[in-house]
Motif scaffolding. Sequence first.
Motif, PDB file in Angstrom:
ATOM      1  N   ILE A 157      46.515  32.303  34.440  1.00 17.97           N
ATOM      2  CA  ILE A 157      45.109  32.574  34.142  1.00 17.97           C
ATOM      3  C   ILE A 157      44.384  32.980  35.423  1.00 17.97           C
ATOM      4  O   ILE A 157      44.385  32.237  36.391  1.00 17.97           O
ATOM      5  N   PRO A 158      43.778  34.186  35.422  1.00 15.28           N
ATOM      6  CA  PRO A 158      43.071  34.689  36.599  1.00 15.28           C
ATOM      7  C   PRO A 158      41.871  33.812  36.926  1.00 15.28           C
ATOM      8  O   PRO A 158      41.303  33.160  36.041  1.00 15.28           O
ATOM      9  N   ARG A 159      41.470  33.822  38.166  1.00 19.05           N
ATOM     10  CA  ARG A 159      40.309  33.045  38.594  1.00 19.05           C
ATOM     11  C   ARG A 159      39.051  33.600  37.919  1.00 19.05           C
ATOM     12  O   ARG A 159      38.874  34.812  37.846  1.00 19.05           O
ATOM     13  N   GLY A 160      38.226  32.731  37.442  1.00 17.65           N
ATOM     14  CA  GLY A 160      37.006  33.155  36.774  1.00 17.65           C
ATOM     15  C   GLY A 160      37.232  33.466  35.303  1.00 17.65           C
ATOM     16  O   GLY A 160      36.361  33.995  34.628  1.00 17.65           O
ATOM     17  N   GLU A 162      33.691  21.292  34.896  1.00 19.40           N
ATOM     18  CA  GLU A 162      32.589  22.251  34.892  1.00 19.40           C
ATOM     19  C   GLU A 162      32.279  22.744  36.300  1.00 19.40           C
ATOM     20  O   GLU A 162      32.020  23.923  36.516  1.00 19.40           O
ATOM     21  N   GLU A 163      32.339  21.833  37.283  1.00 17.98           N
ATOM     22  CA  GLU A 163      32.047  22.217  38.670  1.00 17.98           C
ATOM     23  C   GLU A 163      33.074  23.236  39.152  1.00 17.98           C
ATOM     24  O   GLU A 163      32.751  24.224  39.801  1.00 17.98           O
ATOM     25  N   VAL A 193      32.526  30.879  36.504  1.00 16.01           N
ATOM     26  CA  VAL A 193      32.323  30.658  35.069  1.00 16.01           C
ATOM     27  C   VAL A 193      31.091  29.780  34.874  1.00 16.01           C
ATOM     28  O   VAL A 193      31.040  28.660  35.366  1.00 16.01           O
ATOM     29  N   GLN A 194      30.122  30.315  34.183  1.00 14.24           N
ATOM     30  CA  GLN A 194      28.887  29.570  33.960  1.00 14.24           C
ATOM     31  C   GLN A 194      29.063  28.569  32.817  1.00 14.24           C
ATOM     32  O   GLN A 194      29.635  28.899  31.781  1.00 14.24           O
ATOM     33  N   ASP A 250      29.072  33.104  27.962  1.00 14.57           N
ATOM     34  CA  ASP A 250      29.819  34.365  27.846  1.00 14.57           C
ATOM     35  C   ASP A 250      31.311  34.098  27.681  1.00 14.57           C
ATOM     36  O   ASP A 250      32.146  34.738  28.306  1.00 14.57           O
ATOM     37  N   PHE A 251      31.606  33.137  26.864  1.00 12.02           N
ATOM     38  CA  PHE A 251      33.007  32.755  26.654  1.00 12.02           C
ATOM     39  C   PHE A 251      33.843  33.966  26.245  1.00 12.02           C
ATOM     40  O   PHE A 251      34.960  34.151  26.712  1.00 12.02           O
ATOM     41  N   ASN A 252      33.274  34.785  25.409  1.00 13.94           N
ATOM     42  CA  ASN A 252      33.981  35.981  24.930  1.00 13.94           C
ATOM     43  C   ASN A 252      34.356  36.904  26.086  1.00 13.94           C
ATOM     44  O   ASN A 252      35.379  37.586  26.057  1.00 13.94           O
ATOM     45  N   THR A 253      33.489  36.914  27.110  1.00 12.15           N
ATOM     46  CA  THR A 253      33.723  37.786  28.269  1.00 12.15           C
ATOM     47  C   THR A 253      34.770  37.224  29.213  1.00 12.15           C
ATOM     48  O   THR A 253      35.628  37.951  29.705  1.00 12.15           O
TER      49      THR A 253
END
Length: 113
Positions: A19-22, A81-82, A89-90, A99-102
């Motif tokens: 999984i890529p960062r972000g 979350e932090e 990732v907000q 923006d989970f979809n994004t």
Amino acid sequence: MKKDHDLFFSSVYQVVELIPRGRVTSYGAIGKYLGMKSSARMVGWAMHAAHAHPHVPAHRVVNSQGLLTGKHHFSSPTEMEERLNTEGVQIKDGIKIVDFNTVFWEPSVELSL
DNA sequence: GACATGACGATTT
DNA sequence: GAAATCGCCATGT
């Protein structure tokens, strides 16, 4: 001490590590990639065992709603979350990914399967 | 081997 | 749209 089913965990860890960062993915997406579209629970269980695999970014794995359902399983309930926030990732209300979809990362697509 | 549980998902009410 | 229900398969007791 098993061995065979460990292969399942290993497979999950491999995907999670990719999984890529972000970016984030869901338990179901991983399960689907592994050929078990409905055994998302097993993926969650695999993450539970991920404690033995510190290199596995389990914080990038959330449920299909983008909810950080497993945050309470980390060292600190805020660590997930932090950490995601640090990667870009907000998080909303410390439980939902914005923006989970994004930011969603589907292995079966990104890995060009 | 049976029963209960779990970091889930999709469907139905 | 929220709550309840079933399915899914491995783990622990």
